[in-house]
Every structure is written in C-alpha cells, then in structure tokens.
Enzyme design. Sequence first.
Site, PDB file in Angstrom:
ATOM      1  N   GLY A 231       1.519   6.730   2.133  1.00  0.00           N
ATOM      2  CA  GLY A 231       1.215   7.615   1.014  1.00  0.00           C
ATOM      3  C   GLY A 231      -0.104   7.262   0.356  1.00  0.00           C
ATOM      4  O   GLY A 231      -0.911   8.145   0.015  1.00  0.00           O
TER       5      GLY A 231
ATOM      6  N   ASN B  98       7.333   8.607  -9.862  1.00  0.00           N
ATOM      7  CA  ASN B  98       8.158   7.645  -9.123  1.00  0.00           C
ATOM      8  C   ASN B  98       9.096   6.854 -10.033  1.00  0.00           C
ATOM      9  O   ASN B  98      10.140   6.400  -9.603  1.00  0.00           O
ATOM     10  CB  ASN B  98       7.278   6.688  -8.315  1.00  0.00           C
ATOM     11  CG  ASN B  98       6.070   6.210  -9.079  1.00  0.00           C
ATOM     12  OD1 ASN B  98       5.252   7.003  -9.534  1.00  0.00           O
ATOM     13  ND2 ASN B  98       5.961   4.904  -9.241  1.00  0.00           N
TER      14      ASN B  98
ATOM     15  N   GLN C   3       6.936  11.375  -3.844  1.00  0.00           N
ATOM     16  CA  GLN C   3       8.340  11.297  -4.273  1.00  0.00           C
ATOM     17  C   GLN C   3       9.045  12.656  -4.190  1.00  0.00           C
ATOM     18  O   GLN C   3      10.268  12.715  -4.308  1.00  0.00           O
ATOM     19  CB  GLN C   3       8.437  10.781  -5.717  1.00  0.00           C
ATOM     20  CG  GLN C   3       8.033   9.327  -5.873  1.00  0.00           C
ATOM     21  CD  GLN C   3       8.991   8.358  -5.189  1.00  0.00           C
ATOM     22  OE1 GLN C   3      10.112   8.695  -4.805  1.00  0.00           O
ATOM     23  NE2 GLN C   3       8.549   7.121  -5.017  1.00  0.00           N
TER      24      GLN C   3
ATOM     25  N   GLY D 185       6.152   8.790   4.923  1.00  0.00           N
ATOM     26  CA  GLY D 185       7.374   8.850   5.724  1.00  0.00           C
ATOM     27  C   GLY D 185       8.525   8.034   5.159  1.00  0.00           C
ATOM     28  O   GLY D 185       9.665   8.479   5.136  1.00  0.00           O
ATOM     29  N   HIS D 186       8.200   6.810   4.672  1.00  0.00           N
ATOM     30  CA  HIS D 186       9.297   5.894   4.311  1.00  0.00           C
ATOM     31  C   HIS D 186      10.048   6.305   3.058  1.00  0.00           C
ATOM     32  O   HIS D 186      11.040   5.672   2.709  1.00  0.00           O
ATOM     33  CB  HIS D 186       8.783   4.452   4.206  1.00  0.00           C
ATOM     34  CG  HIS D 186       7.896   4.181   3.026  1.00  0.00           C
ATOM     35  ND1 HIS D 186       8.338   3.466   1.945  1.00  0.00           N
ATOM     36  CD2 HIS D 186       6.619   4.531   2.765  1.00  0.00           C
ATOM     37  CE1 HIS D 186       7.334   3.360   1.064  1.00  0.00           C
ATOM     38  NE2 HIS D 186       6.286   4.001   1.547  1.00  0.00           N
TER      39      HIS D 186
ATOM     40  N   THR E 289      -6.050   5.303  17.411  1.00  0.00           N
ATOM     41  CA  THR E 289      -4.927   5.748  18.240  1.00  0.00           C
ATOM     42  C   THR E 289      -3.688   5.926  17.365  1.00  0.00           C
ATOM     43  O   THR E 289      -3.381   5.081  16.530  1.00  0.00           O
ATOM     44  CB  THR E 289      -4.676   4.725  19.370  1.00  0.00           C
ATOM     45  OG1 THR E 289      -5.884   4.616  20.122  1.00  0.00           O
ATOM     46  CG2 THR E 289      -3.535   5.165  20.278  1.00  0.00           C
TER      47      THR E 289
ATOM     48  N   CYS F 139       5.543  -1.449  -6.923  1.00  0.00           N
ATOM     49  CA  CYS F 139       4.206  -2.013  -6.817  1.00  0.00           C
ATOM     50  C   CYS F 139       3.814  -2.806  -8.058  1.00  0.00           C
ATOM     51  O   CYS F 139       2.915  -3.623  -8.000  1.00  0.00           O
ATOM     52  CB  CYS F 139       3.190  -0.906  -6.596  1.00  0.00           C
ATOM     53  SG  CYS F 139       3.699   0.203  -5.310  1.00  0.00           S
TER      54      CYS F 139
HETATM   55  C1  LIG Z   1       4.283   8.703  -6.300  1.00  0.00           C
HETATM   56  C2  LIG Z   1       3.827   7.733  -5.262  1.00  0.00           C
HETATM   57  N1  LIG Z   1       2.597   7.886  -4.732  1.00  0.00           N
HETATM   58  C3  LIG Z   1       2.131   7.058  -3.792  1.00  0.00           C
HETATM   59  C4  LIG Z   1       2.884   6.016  -3.323  1.00  0.00           C
HETATM   60  C5  LIG Z   1       2.330   5.106  -2.283  1.00  0.00           C
HETATM   61  O1  LIG Z   1       2.996   5.289  -1.070  1.00  0.00           O
HETATM   62  P1  LIG Z   1       2.913   4.134   0.067  1.00  0.00           P
HETATM   63  O2  LIG Z   1       3.665   2.970  -0.443  1.00  0.00           O
HETATM   64  O3  LIG Z   1       3.536   4.779   1.266  1.00  0.00           O
HETATM   65  O4  LIG Z   1       1.480   3.854   0.265  1.00  0.00           O
HETATM   66  C6  LIG Z   1       4.166   5.798  -3.857  1.00  0.00           C
HETATM   67  C7  LIG Z   1       4.987   4.643  -3.430  1.00  0.00           C
HETATM   68  O5  LIG Z   1       5.823   4.153  -4.155  1.00  0.00           O
HETATM   69  C8  LIG Z   1       4.649   6.696  -4.839  1.00  0.00           C
HETATM   70  O6  LIG Z   1       5.862   6.546  -5.377  1.00  0.00           O
END
Ligand SMILES: Cc1ncc(COP(=O)(O)O)c(C=O)c1O
Length: 391
Positions: A72, A152, A180, A201-202, A238, A326
């Site tokens: 993301g 988030n 999200q 994806g996750h 790749t 984070c």
């Molecule tokens: C709203 C939002 N944007 C961006 C991200 C970043 O995604 P990634 O951890 O896949 O880089 C997150 C991850 O928690 C998110 O909640």
Amino acid sequence: MAETIYLDNNATTKVAPEVLEEMMPFLRDRYGNPSSIHRFGGLVRSHIDRAREQVAALLGAHPDEITFTGCGSESDNLAIQGFYRRHGSATNIVTSMVEHPAVRSLCRFLRDHDGVELTEINVDHEGLLREDEFSRAKIGPHTLVTLMWANNETGVLFPIKKLAETVKAAGGFFHTDAVQAVGKVPINCAGDPVDMLALAGHKLHAPKGVGALYIRKGVKISPLIIGGHQENGLRAGTENVAAIVGLGKACAMAQACFMEEATRVKNMRDRLERALLTSCRDAKRNGHEGLRLPNTCNISFEFIEGEAILLLLDEKNIAASSGSACTTGSLEPSHVMRAMGLPYTLAHSSTRFSLSRYTTEAEIDAVVRALPPIIERLREISPYSNPAGPQ
Ligand SMILES: Cc1ncc(COP(=O)(O)O)c(C=O)c1O
C-alpha cells in the site's frame, strides 16, 4: 499455545486458504518469467492478466488502469511522488491531518525537502473531514488532492465521491488511499471521478508483498522504479507472480461475497462495541458511529494506557491494537486521536478492535468476557484515576 483471537485485521489479515491454494503452483512449478518469449513464461503472463482483470472488476475499473506494486505504501508513493515528478515545482498538495504515514509523512517530506506547497485539512471530533475548510483549499491544474477513503484507526469514511467531484470541477487531480476500504465497502472507479486509488493485498486476505494502484486512463504520472518495461513502464522489476495471482483471487472472493460479509461483520462489531461501552466505566467510542467501516471499533478507556490493555489482552491470546501498527512503539498518542481533539487521557487509552470474515461470534463473546476485568484491574493501579497511586 491456545488459538489467538485475532482482532487486528486493520494491521494485516490472514491469507485466505483459497488464495494460498491459487498461489502455490507459482511458487512450485510455474516459475517462468512473465516477460519471456517462450510458452513457459507466457503461461505465467496470462495469470497476471487474469489477476489484473479480477482487481479491476472489484474496483469497477478497466484492467489497463491497474498497476501492481509491492504494498500500500508503494502505491501511495507511486501516486503522489509520480504526480510530483510529472508536475514538478508547480505541484501543490491538499491532504488531511489523519492520513496514514504512507501519505502524511510523504507529503510532509515533499514540503520540507522539495518546497511543495501543502495544505492539511482538519477533522472534527468524530473524525469527519472539515468540509468547510476543504472548500477553501486552493485547487488548480497542478493540484493533487490525496484523501483516505477509510481511516485505519477509527474506520471513519470520507465522502470520496463528493470530494473527488469538487476536485475535478476545480481542474485538480484526486488520489485516494483506499487501503482500508477495498473489499469492505463498494468502490466504483468508473462512476466516481477518482484519478488514482491505492490498495494493499494483505489487508484483504491476500499475502504481503503486493499492492496495486488504479490510475484512470489518461492520467499521467512518472515511475519511481525505472528499468524494465514491466507494468507498462510504471514499475520496473520482475513481477511477484504468486502474490499478484493471490491478490486477484482475494479480489474475486471479496467481490463475490462482501455485501453479506459486511453485514455479518458489522453485527458482530456492533455487539462487541455495545457490550464494551456498557460494561466498562468511562469508555468512549472514537469515530462517527454510522460513517464507518463495518469491521472497525475504536474505544478509549479513559485513564488507562492503551499499551497496558494490549499486553493484558495478549496474555489471554487476544490480539488488538492501539493506534496504528506503524506507530506502535512510540509513546506519542496517535496523530489521528490528536487531530480529533481527544484529551491526553482519552487519546492514550484508545484501543482498536478490527474484525474480518474469519471472526466468530464465540471470539466476540470471549473478548466481551475478558476485557471488563482487565479494565477494572488497570483502573485500580492507574495514577490518573487513583490519585493515591498503586496500593
Ligand atoms: C490507510 C493505510 N494506508 C496505507 C497503508 C500502508 O500499507 P502497507 O503496509 O501495505 O504499505 C496502511 C497500512 O496499515 C493503511 O492502513
């Protein structure tokens, strides 16, 4: 160890077994390079094309409008930095105070290091965008407005269609961090004038290591990773074939069942929230009650540190979160709670429970039983609620 009750799905999700199954051949036997001329590579290419169609279908987009990325954050960076590289010093950016660091820190970096003009719009006490402030923002042909679809931490939704329409009418460009939102709320890029949209994806039961950026046909940005011709020249390297195939499958699964899933998940979330708000003293919901993702519940248990709650929940094999994953590890209260104007004693105690399609009623029952005694125990030793301190 007992099974974990996992209520931290906004941090990351379990890979769906069907997704894993779809990926396995590309980790075992089908290891060809999709750029190769031979059929062994060509077969792999056709699966990437299929995944692109599946992602596009979930977003109401055309497959040519989908660029695969690594996560993301990369999708957000490609949108924002890619726009800046194209528009240069004329760029100005409008964003909100509650964006994920993937957007917020990047915008501040561009302001501090490249002199990009940056406007950050406030939110109100329920986490809703201050639309009066937004309507006064300077928007023109070199403006990128970047606003998240769903927060988030609180799950609060911004009115993306309306905001994007305003931006387009003023001649600007609109990017949304929908990391999200994808798979949890309906999204229709063809109908909404969104220029770019980021996903990971996750967060929707695909693996880590893959994301995507929707880029509306005709919108021009510059690549960040330069090299080969992959992804239409927008992301050299790749492809992570297995993960891309997994993302496609996860999107197809979300599309097939997300409305009914959303209702089931929302009912469990509401039950959890009601129970905690009534059984725990001084508990307050953070975020607008209705304009929210169906899976997210954020509650402050006043006078208690969120981290302490998480540790005691962890002892009972319950995984939740305080602030975003984070920012965990920092003692600063979350920037989202601060932007909503929460006093220190509430901001520090904010705890997030985020559900998924794999959450069960029995798990919700277990959390409803486990949490109130934890809160009472922590209240007794809290220096804020008990001025005499621990006895
Ligand atoms: C709203 C939002 N944007 C961006 C991200 C970043 O995604 P990634 O951890 O896949 O880089 C997150 C991850 O928690 C998110 O909640």
